[in-house]
Design a protein around this motif. Structure first.
Motif, PDB file in Angstrom:
ATOM      1  N   VAL A  77       3.093  -0.650  20.070  1.00  0.00           N
ATOM      2  CA  VAL A  77       2.296  -0.052  19.197  1.00  0.00           C
ATOM      3  C   VAL A  77       0.734  -0.685  19.278  1.00  0.00           C
ATOM      4  CG1 VAL A  77       1.304   1.102  17.507  1.00  0.00           C
ATOM      5  CG2 VAL A  77       3.953   1.237  18.008  1.00  0.00           C
ATOM      6  N   ALA A  78       0.490  -1.962  18.696  1.00  0.00           N
ATOM      7  CA  ALA A  78      -0.987  -2.867  18.529  1.00  0.00           C
ATOM      8  C   ALA A  78      -0.848  -3.547  20.289  1.00  0.00           C
ATOM      9  CB  ALA A  78       0.311  -4.401  18.091  1.00  0.00           C
ATOM     10  N   ASP A  79      -0.005  -3.190  20.785  1.00  0.00           N
ATOM     11  CA  ASP A  79       0.150  -3.645  22.658  1.00  0.00           C
ATOM     12  C   ASP A  79      -0.932  -2.519  23.040  1.00  0.00           C
ATOM     13  OD1 ASP A  79       0.748  -6.221  23.243  1.00  0.00           O
ATOM     14  OD2 ASP A  79       2.412  -5.697  23.824  1.00  0.00           O
ATOM     15  N   ALA A  80      -0.411  -1.310  22.325  1.00  0.00           N
ATOM     16  CA  ALA A  80      -0.708   0.550  23.153  1.00  0.00           C
ATOM     17  C   ALA A  80      -2.172   0.319  22.198  1.00  0.00           C
ATOM     18  CB  ALA A  80      -0.416   1.180  22.919  1.00  0.00           C
ATOM     19  N   ALA A  81      -2.671   0.153  21.381  1.00  0.00           N
ATOM     20  CA  ALA A  81      -3.626   0.093  20.395  1.00  0.00           C
ATOM     21  C   ALA A  81      -4.870  -0.675  21.358  1.00  0.00           C
ATOM     22  CB  ALA A  81      -3.685  -0.266  18.663  1.00  0.00           C
ATOM     23  N   HIS A  82      -4.172  -2.067  21.331  1.00  0.00           N
ATOM     24  CA  HIS A  82      -5.460  -2.578  21.906  1.00  0.00           C
ATOM     25  C   HIS A  82      -6.279  -2.045  23.125  1.00  0.00           C
ATOM     26  CE1 HIS A  82      -3.587  -5.458  18.118  1.00  0.00           C
ATOM     27  NE2 HIS A  82      -4.645  -4.555  18.012  1.00  0.00           N
ATOM     28  N   SER A  83      -4.876  -1.933  23.870  1.00  0.00           N
ATOM     29  CA  SER A  83      -5.725  -2.160  25.402  1.00  0.00           C
ATOM     30  C   SER A  83      -5.823  -0.689  25.995  1.00  0.00           C
ATOM     31  CB  SER A  83      -3.694  -2.140  26.328  1.00  0.00           C
ATOM     32  OG  SER A  83      -3.111  -0.634  26.105  1.00  0.00           O
ATOM     33  N   GLY A  84      -5.995  -0.213  24.975  1.00  0.00           N
ATOM     34  CA  GLY A  84      -7.006   1.124  25.366  1.00  0.00           C
ATOM     35  C   GLY A  84      -6.417   2.280  25.601  1.00  0.00           C
ATOM     36  N   ALA A  85      -4.556   1.922  25.317  1.00  0.00           N
ATOM     37  CA  ALA A  85      -3.591   3.645  25.859  1.00  0.00           C
ATOM     38  C   ALA A  85      -3.969   5.131  25.349  1.00  0.00           C
ATOM     39  CB  ALA A  85      -1.919   2.843  26.111  1.00  0.00           C
ATOM     40  N   PHE A  86      -3.723   4.430  23.630  1.00  0.00           N
ATOM     41  CA  PHE A  86      -3.884   5.875  23.413  1.00  0.00           C
ATOM     42  C   PHE A  86      -5.753   6.028  23.561  1.00  0.00           C
ATOM     43  CE2 PHE A  86      -0.969   3.420  20.567  1.00  0.00           C
ATOM     44  CZ  PHE A  86       0.123   3.316  20.419  1.00  0.00           C
ATOM     45  N   GLY A  87      -5.911   5.631  24.028  1.00  0.00           N
ATOM     46  CA  GLY A  87      -7.935   6.190  24.172  1.00  0.00           C
ATOM     47  C   GLY A  87      -8.160   5.783  22.768  1.00  0.00           C
ATOM     48  N   ARG A  88      -9.815   6.495  22.567  1.00  0.00           N
ATOM     49  CA  ARG A  88      -9.676   6.386  20.850  1.00  0.00           C
ATOM     50  C   ARG A  88      -9.565   6.286  20.037  1.00  0.00           C
ATOM     51  NH1 ARG A  88     -15.961   8.351  18.857  1.00  0.00           N
ATOM     52  NH2 ARG A  88     -15.652   7.575  16.615  1.00  0.00           N
ATOM     53  N   LEU A  89      -9.196   6.106  19.306  1.00  0.00           N
ATOM     54  CA  LEU A  89      -7.848   5.495  17.752  1.00  0.00           C
ATOM     55  C   LEU A  89      -8.876   6.142  16.893  1.00  0.00           C
ATOM     56  CD1 LEU A  89      -7.311   1.852  17.424  1.00  0.00           C
ATOM     57  CD2 LEU A  89      -5.887   4.212  18.485  1.00  0.00           C
ATOM     58  N   THR A  90      -8.273   7.674  16.625  1.00  0.00           N
ATOM     59  CA  THR A  90      -8.768   8.867  15.523  1.00  0.00           C
ATOM     60  C   THR A  90      -8.149   8.303  14.375  1.00  0.00           C
ATOM     61  OG1 THR A  90      -6.963   9.792  16.072  1.00  0.00           O
ATOM     62  CG2 THR A  90      -9.254  10.631  17.396  1.00  0.00           C
ATOM     63  N   SER A  91      -6.614   8.280  14.391  1.00  0.00           N
ATOM     64  CA  SER A  91      -6.226   7.850  13.146  1.00  0.00           C
ATOM     65  C   SER A  91      -5.420   7.289  12.962  1.00  0.00           C
ATOM     66  CB  SER A  91      -5.909   9.340  12.313  1.00  0.00           C
ATOM     67  OG  SER A  91      -5.593  10.204  13.004  1.00  0.00           O
ATOM     68  N   GLY A  92      -4.145   7.302  11.281  1.00  0.00           N
ATOM     69  CA  GLY A  92      -3.296   6.441  10.929  1.00  0.00           C
ATOM     70  C   GLY A  92      -3.089   6.808   9.760  1.00  0.00           C
ATOM     71  N   LEU A  93      -1.505   7.012   9.322  1.00  0.00           N
ATOM     72  CA  LEU A  93      -1.111   7.195   8.520  1.00  0.00           C
ATOM     73  C   LEU A  93       0.025   5.716   7.890  1.00  0.00           C
ATOM     74  CD1 LEU A  93       0.261   9.067   6.081  1.00  0.00           C
ATOM     75  CD2 LEU A  93       2.144   9.756   7.446  1.00  0.00           C
ATOM     76  N   ALA A  94      -0.025   5.774   7.075  1.00  0.00           N
ATOM     77  CA  ALA A  94       1.107   4.145   6.148  1.00  0.00           C
ATOM     78  C   ALA A  94       1.789   4.754   5.145  1.00  0.00           C
ATOM     79  CB  ALA A  94       0.168   2.708   6.661  1.00  0.00           C
ATOM     80  N   SER A  95       3.359   5.136   5.259  1.00  0.00           N
ATOM     81  CA  SER A  95       3.525   5.382   3.590  1.00  0.00           C
ATOM     82  C   SER A  95       4.262   4.664   3.266  1.00  0.00           C
ATOM     83  CB  SER A  95       3.695   6.390   4.106  1.00  0.00           C
ATOM     84  OG  SER A  95       4.736   7.153   2.539  1.00  0.00           O
ATOM     85  N   VAL A  96       4.752   3.435   2.144  1.00  0.00           N
ATOM     86  CA  VAL A  96       5.856   3.144   1.874  1.00  0.00           C
ATOM     87  C   VAL A  96       6.660   3.709   0.679  1.00  0.00           C
ATOM     88  CG1 VAL A  96       6.195   1.517   1.010  1.00  0.00           C
ATOM     89  CG2 VAL A  96       4.519   1.365   2.899  1.00  0.00           C
ATOM     90  N   ALA A  97       7.534   4.174   0.564  1.00  0.00           N
ATOM     91  CA  ALA A  97       8.127   5.187  -0.590  1.00  0.00           C
ATOM     92  C   ALA A  97       9.554   4.567  -0.880  1.00  0.00           C
ATOM     93  CB  ALA A  97       8.709   6.016  -0.045  1.00  0.00           C
ATOM     94  N   TRP A  98       9.571   3.847  -1.465  1.00  0.00           N
ATOM     95  CA  TRP A  98      10.420   2.695  -1.669  1.00  0.00           C
ATOM     96  C   TRP A  98      10.750   2.981  -3.896  1.00  0.00           C
ATOM     97  CZ3 TRP A  98       9.395  -2.495   0.256  1.00  0.00           C
ATOM     98  CH2 TRP A  98       9.570  -2.697   1.517  1.00  0.00           C
ATOM     99  N   TRP A  99      11.960   3.485  -4.040  1.00  0.00           N
ATOM    100  CA  TRP A  99      11.973   2.845  -5.279  1.00  0.00           C
ATOM    101  C   TRP A  99      12.396   1.390  -5.784  1.00  0.00           C
ATOM    102  CZ3 TRP A  99      12.435   5.331  -9.582  1.00  0.00           C
ATOM    103  CH2 TRP A  99      13.481   4.968 -11.163  1.00  0.00           C
ATOM    104  N   ARG A 100      11.761   1.250  -7.052  1.00  0.00           N
ATOM    105  CA  ARG A 100      12.597  -0.014  -7.965  1.00  0.00           C
ATOM    106  C   ARG A 100      13.005   0.250  -9.520  1.00  0.00           C
ATOM    107  NH1 ARG A 100      12.392  -1.596  -3.484  1.00  0.00           N
ATOM    108  NH2 ARG A 100      11.659  -3.339  -2.552  1.00  0.00           N
ATOM    109  N   SER A 101      14.042   0.376  -9.672  1.00  0.00           N
ATOM    110  CA  SER A 101      14.673   0.139 -11.079  1.00  0.00           C
ATOM    111  C   SER A 101      13.754  -0.088 -12.270  1.00  0.00           C
ATOM    112  CB  SER A 101      15.859  -0.186 -11.138  1.00  0.00           C
ATOM    113  OG  SER A 101      15.691  -1.683 -11.142  1.00  0.00           O
ATOM    114  N   GLN A 102      13.694  -0.147 -13.774  1.00  0.00           N
ATOM    115  CA  GLN A 102      13.176  -0.803 -14.871  1.00  0.00           C
ATOM    116  C   GLN A 102      13.605  -2.066 -14.207  1.00  0.00           C
ATOM    117  OE1 GLN A 102      10.301   0.583 -16.503  1.00  0.00           O
ATOM    118  NE2 GLN A 102      10.241  -2.060 -16.906  1.00  0.00           N
ATOM    119  N   GLU A 103      14.555  -1.784 -14.065  1.00  0.00           N
ATOM    120  CA  GLU A 103      15.971  -3.459 -14.418  1.00  0.00           C
ATOM    121  C   GLU A 103      15.066  -4.687 -13.370  1.00  0.00           C
ATOM    122  OE1 GLU A 103      18.270  -1.019 -16.178  1.00  0.00           O
ATOM    123  OE2 GLU A 103      17.331  -0.848 -13.581  1.00  0.00           O
TER     124      GLU A 103
END
Length: 372
Positions: free
Chosen positions: A143-169
């Motif tokens: 993905v980085a190679d494609a983004a940096h080389s222009g294979a994706f064209g003009r970069l327009t948007s992104g999404l990053a989601s970390v949906a994790w669980w950590r207990s009280q313990e």
């Protein structure tokens, strides 16, 4: 060449992960274990003997003692995040290469100290790298190679989601967990920093961050367990960041990158989707081999494999007298974005990244936001 002698400072869970990666690398020799709590070093030494049949490793209660008692080439810092700078300074002063577990530190002023130390160290031929092992995942590289080389064209948007669980313990298991002083933050700083790093690596330099945080599912915790933010990049691209430790039972980490000629989706380190078109609108299906679409590492060793890949880069950087694939400057930028999330949530307004980088907002004491 003779293997490089390595000391691990901080013998908790992440120290074990580093030890497993180091023991697999023929160019490295684990030579010492260091922990201010002697029982932690002993427990790790016992486990390594049990798992690998390795010789019993020397144990030290301080880095000072390890440097005096062992011939070391590399010091790996796996302590709570707020202790990184003083240990890095000591190791570099002793002339060793340094590897720092993420994040770089929890404080930008201290991180600036490490940045300056690393620049001076580089002039003396030393390598300083910060763990960001997911930059070495096959999916991330594609993905980085494609983004940096222009294979994706003009970069327009992104999404990053970390949906994790950590207990009280989990938070109750260590006095440093969930504190601003030593953990430096919650879901974004501790769990989400790798994903922030990848988002910045893919999309470029951020300009402005607008964020909100909250503590909704845990008690006796100073930091956030949920954060959302929008990020505007120099290119004009916009991204959404979501990080939480309150998503029971714990779901995947998801990254999306979109441009006007292509998109990619990474889900739990796997390349789930990749597609581009050329300037004439014709599908360019041969940019990524089909075998790489689901080619990430799964199973119990997946975390060790990621660290091992980065250690391959670090050893090569030392041998070849070059900069590592992940520099302190890279880690400093990602840390600044995390800090900007907390500053924006505290101030209740968007924050310019330049104001974070130059220290203009260093005096702002960050808070958690909405509480349960």
């Amino acid at each position: 060449m003779a293997p490089l002698n390595v000391a691990i400072v901080g013998c908790g869970i992440i120290g074990l992960n580093h030890a497993r990666a180091i023991l697999r690398h023929p160019g490295l020799r684990l030579a010492a274990l260091v922990d201010a709590v002697p029982a932690a070093a002993t427990a790790l030494a016992d486990q390594l003997v049990s798992e690998y049949g390795a010789d019993r490793l020397p144990e030290f209660a301080s880095l000072t003692a390890a440097l005096a008692g062992t011939d070391l080439d590399v010091v790996v810092i796996c302590t709570p995040s707020g202790l990184h700078v003083v240990l890095a300074e000591e190791a570099l002063a002793a002339g060793t290469h340094v590897v720092i577990e993420k994040p770089l530190d929890v404080s930008l002023p201290r991180a600036r100290e490490i940045l300056e130390l690393s620049r001076r160290a580089e002039q003396n031929g030393l390598v300083v790298s910060v763990i960001s092992q997911h930059r070495f995942d096959p999916a991330s590289v594609v993905v980085a190679d494609a983004a940096h080389s222009g294979a994706f064209g003009r970069l327009t948007s992104g999404l990053a989601s970390v949906a994790w669980w950590r207990s009280q313990e989990y938070y109750d298991s260590g006095q440093w967990r969930g504190t601003w002083e030593l953990d430096g933050g919650g879901a974004v700083m501790n769990q989400g920093v790798h994903t922030v790093d990848l988002l910045v690596w893919f999309l470029g330099r951020p300009v402005e961050i607008d964020a909100r945080t909250a503590l909704l599912a845990h008690e006796r915790v100073e930091v956030e367990d949920i954060a959302v933010a929008t990020i505007r990049f120099e290119s004009g691209a916009l991204a959404v960041l979501h990080a939480t430790t309150a998503a029971y039972p714990g779901l995947s980490v998801r990254l999306q990158v979109h441009g006007d000629r292509g998109s990619a989706i990474i889900d739990d380190d796997q390349l789930e989707y990749f597609g581009t078109v050329d300037s004439d609108g014709n599908r360019a299906a041969d940019l990524v081999p089909a075998s790489e679409l689901r080619g990430g590492d799964r199973g119990p060793d997946q975390f060790v494999v990621g660290h091992f890949r980065q250690y391959e880069d670090i050893v090569d950087a030392i041998r070849e007298h070059r900069a590592p694939g992940v520099t302190v400057a890279d880690a400093f930028l990602s840390l600044a974005v995390v800090r900007a999330v907390y500053l924006s949530a505290t101030l209740g307004r968007p924050v310019l990244l330049d104001d974070v980088l130059d220290g203009s907002l260093d005096d702002v004491e960050v808070t958690t936001g909405v509480r349960a």
